[in-house]
Design a protein around this motif. Structure first.
Motif, PDB file in Angstrom:
ATOM      1  N   GLN A 134      61.635  17.026  63.623  1.00 29.86           N
ATOM      2  CA  GLN A 134      60.707  16.826  63.954  1.00 29.86           C
ATOM      3  C   GLN A 134      58.889  17.596  63.721  1.00 29.86           C
ATOM      4  N   ALA A 135      58.978  17.709  64.430  1.00 25.91           N
ATOM      5  CA  ALA A 135      57.679  18.883  65.256  1.00 25.91           C
ATOM      6  C   ALA A 135      58.045  19.998  64.598  1.00 25.91           C
ATOM      7  N   LEU A 136      59.351  20.541  64.620  1.00 30.01           N
ATOM      8  CA  LEU A 136      59.442  21.728  64.686  1.00 30.01           C
ATOM      9  C   LEU A 136      59.602  21.580  63.099  1.00 30.01           C
ATOM     10  N   TRP A 137      60.461  21.025  62.239  1.00 26.29           N
ATOM     11  CA  TRP A 137      60.833  21.522  60.692  1.00 26.29           C
ATOM     12  C   TRP A 137      59.608  21.194  59.541  1.00 26.29           C
ATOM     13  N   ALA A 138      58.067  20.358  60.898  1.00 25.57           N
ATOM     14  CA  ALA A 138      56.968  20.863  60.207  1.00 25.57           C
ATOM     15  C   ALA A 138      56.238  21.996  59.848  1.00 25.57           C
ATOM     16  N   ALA A 139      56.452  22.464  61.346  1.00 24.95           N
ATOM     17  CA  ALA A 139      56.189  23.596  62.140  1.00 24.95           C
ATOM     18  C   ALA A 139      56.583  24.905  61.121  1.00 24.95           C
ATOM     19  N   TYR A 140      58.371  25.090  61.496  1.00 25.41           N
ATOM     20  CA  TYR A 140      58.775  26.314  60.914  1.00 25.41           C
ATOM     21  C   TYR A 140      59.503  26.767  59.738  1.00 25.41           C
ATOM     22  N   SER A 141      60.173  27.507  59.781  1.00 21.83           N
ATOM     23  CA  SER A 141      61.157  27.870  58.688  1.00 21.83           C
ATOM     24  C   SER A 141      62.628  27.516  59.333  1.00 21.83           C
TER      25      SER A 141
END
Length: 223
Positions: A134-141
């Motif tokens: 969730q943290a990665l998806w919120a911050a990165y394409s």
């Protein structure tokens, strides 16, 4: 619905099979058979090496990416990684003791200790695949996540890569397996296909050949 790039799922699927296979082998180990004992402990060594390397890859590449755009979000998992390294050291010590004195109580103690390690890792990996994703998806394409994974793959040597391919090919669904092999550069496919043919049963090998027919010719390997 668009499925986001999951940097954790493939390696975790391989790691879960690696762990459970090694645990089952340890439970079946014949202490009166020197070769069986040596093979079982060698499998454990390989698992612990693989788990240690996996921790390093996440620590070196994924956690910094999370922290760069969500400070503190990887703290819990980073602390668990330190605990895992301690557990790996304890497992190595127990394995050395069993090599020196192969007796049933020591074998069962090592088996239970590995079972606890596997159980904790299963919960740990679920946290990574939910909260960390969730943290990665919120911050990165997806493209940025693929680039992070590309840097991880570039850091892995041939021997370690061969080991992970062994477990991925065995653990993946037919569609995932075809995507893995089909996504390789053409020159890299033949050795991976040879490895797949040696590992897979006839049905799964045939499915892989059919899936790759438009982009490759793995059927030649089956001749």
């Amino acid at each position: 619905m668009h499925t986001r790039y999951n940097i954790y799922a493939p390696i975790h699927k391989a790691l879960r099979l690696f762990m459970t296979d090694t645990l089952q082998g340890l439970g079946r180990m014949d202490l009166d058979d020197a070769q069986d004992l040596a093979d079982g402990l060698a499998r454990l060594d390989a698992l612990l090496d693989g788990a240690s390397a996996h921790l390093r890859h996440e620590n070196d590449f994924i956690h910094p990416a999370i922290e760069a755009r969500s400070s503190g979000a990887s703290g819990r998992v980073a602390a668990e990684h330190r605990e895992h390294l301690d557990a790996i050291a304890a497992l190595r010590a127990q394995a050395a003791a069993l090599r020196a004195l192969p007796e049933p109580a020591a074998a069962h103690r090592l088996y239970r200790q590995l079972a606890a390690f596997v159980a904790e890792n299963f919960e740990h990996m679920d946290v990574e695949e939910t909260r960390h994703n969730q943290a990665l998806w919120a911050a990165y394409s997806d493209a940025e996540l693929a680039a992070i994974e590309g840097r991880i793959l570039a850091s892995i040597g041939p021997q370690e890569m061969g080991q992970w391919l062994h477990w991925m090919l065995r653990a993946f669904s037919p569609a995932e397996r075809a995507q893995l092999v089909g996504g390789l550069p053409p020159e890299a496919r033949p050795p991976v296909l040879a490895q797949a043919q040696a590992l897979l049963d006839d049905q799964d090998w045939a499915k892989l050949c059919r899936a790759l027919a438009p982009v490759s010719s793995p059927a030649a390997l089956a001749a």
